[in-house]
Write a protein that holds these residues in place. Structure first.
Motif: not given
Length: 415
Positions: A301-302, A307-309, A311-317
């Motif tokens: 989970v990058q 966290p800058t990868y 937007p707030a309220g979502s996650a980048l996998v």
């Protein structure tokens, strides 16, 4: 038709070309650095898509590389570290293989018999100690064989190789047979033990961007693809001709062979990376995740790392697999991720799939850790395919090219 003159033309603004151009300009040479793309970095690029930072392929930044220490302002990169170690999904559940010297409170899975036997832990500990404490020159001159053969010779059992080392190193070497040169393995293992694996807050593309900032204003020329080398320099696809007595080809292996016919290049590895968007992190920590069944190379989970990868309220996998892999394989990857992360992935959105051809050279023994960059009078070639498949290898090859150019340009020498 554009025509310009310089002391040297460097073709390709990846890490190797940037390092070469920086050293040549620092030595007082006028240099034109030609880049076919719209930004520097080559394979080390970051794209911004819908507010997400997408590195082209899964990449990490190792703080212990000598070239990194020499060239970068690490504070300026705003580095965010990974957990030292990896979380491994096994049929018995998830196991954390961590560095006990860095995370002494998270070593429960290193109790003998849980992830590895006591004998395996001792054997891997000895390998680690020797790699960490031995001089680099000793590792470079050590016996060369495949990594798998070296691990077995060190007394590490097939069980630990299959459970942890093959899944982990497959993501490092981009190959599952562990046929990569053992010398390179020992150097990489040393670098991981001595350094920290990180991501820059603004994506891996911040690394070449920082190198480019040190170049003179008129050095870098973007959106200018080299078509062919001429007797006097480089002809570009837009009809321009860039004149210089010295040309350094700092592209990937295939492009280098096109510009320098007859250049011997190694086989290369290809990797594809799936970028999924989840409503929340399925992990909650900056840890690399492996699958003992090897349905993928690795996943993380990058946005847990940086966290800058996202937007707030979502996650980048981000999840990588070997070879070319389009959207048609995404369902298999998504199913594996659901099992590994222990969550329902049906609501995840596939944001992008990156395939990087020639991501790394295939470093099958015997593999020279470095080689000359001079291929003809006034003609040089550098890149990780001329050294090792790593940030260190690319930068070191560019450094060597600059050194050999400057040596040839010295009074009484021939280009």
């Amino acid at each position: 038709m554009t025509s310009t003159q310089a002391d040297a033309v460097v073709v390709g603004a990846g890490l190797s070309g940037l390092a070469c151009a920086a050293d040549l300009t620092r030595a007082g040479m006028t240099v034109r650095l030609l880049e076919a793309s719209d930004a520097v970095g080559g394979r080390v690029r970051t794209d911004r898509v819908d507010g997400f930072l997408l590195d082209r392929g899964f990449q990490v930044f190792n703080t212990s590389y000598p070239q990194v220490k020499r060239r970068f302002d690490l504070r300026g990169l705003r580095l965010r570290p990974f957990t030292p170690g990896a979380l491994i999904h096994t049929p018995q559940g998830s196991r954390l293989f961590t560095d006990p010297t860095r995370r002494p409170r998270r070593t429960a899975d290193l109790v003998p018999g849980r992830l590895a036997s006591g004998r395996d832990l001792m054997a891997l500990g000895l390998v680690s100690a020797l790699d960490m404490l031995s001089p680099v020159r000793a590792l470079k001159r050590g016996p060369e064989r495949t990594t798998e053969t070296a691990l077995a010779a060190a007394g590490i059992s097939p069980a630990l190789i299959e459970t942890f080392l093959r899944p982990f190193l497959s993501g490092v070497f981009l190959e599952e047979e562990l046929e990569t040169s053992s010398r390179f393995f020992h150097l990489v293992w040393r670098s991981m033990l001595r350094g920290t694996l990180c991501l820059p807050a603004e994506g891996i593309g911040a690394v070449p961007a920082q190198l480019a900032e040190s170049l003179p204003p008129d050095c870098l020329v973007l959106d200018t693809a080299a078509q062919a080398l001429t007797d006097k320099g480089v002809r570009t696809e837009d009809g321009g001709h860039w004149e210089a007595p010295t040309v350094v080809v700092a592209t990937g292996a295939f492009a280098a062979a096109r510009l320098l016919p007859g250049l011997e290049i190694p086989p290369t590895r290809t990797v594809s990376t799936y970028h999924h968007v989840a409503p929340a992190s399925p992990l909650g920590e900056p840890t690399l995740v492996l699958d003992s069944r090897r349905r993928f190379l690795n996943t993380c989970v990058q946005s847990d790392v940086a966290p800058t990868y996202a937007p707030a309220g979502s996650a980048l996998v981000c999840t990588s697999v070997l070879g070319e892999s389009g959207v048609e394989r995404e369902g298999e990857v998504r199913a594996a991720l659901g099992e590994v992360y222990g969550t329902d992935t049906a609501g995840w959105d596939l944001l992008h799939v990156d395939t990087v051809h020639g991501a790394l050279p295939a470093m099958i023994p015997p593999w020279p850790l470095t080689r000359t960059t001079r291929v003809a009078p006034g003609r040089y070639v550098c890149g990780d395919h001329r050294a090792t498949g790593s940030v260190q290898g690319a930068l070191a090859s560019g450094t060597r090219a600059a050194r050999e150019v400057l040596t040839a340009a010295a009074p009484g020498r021939s280009h």
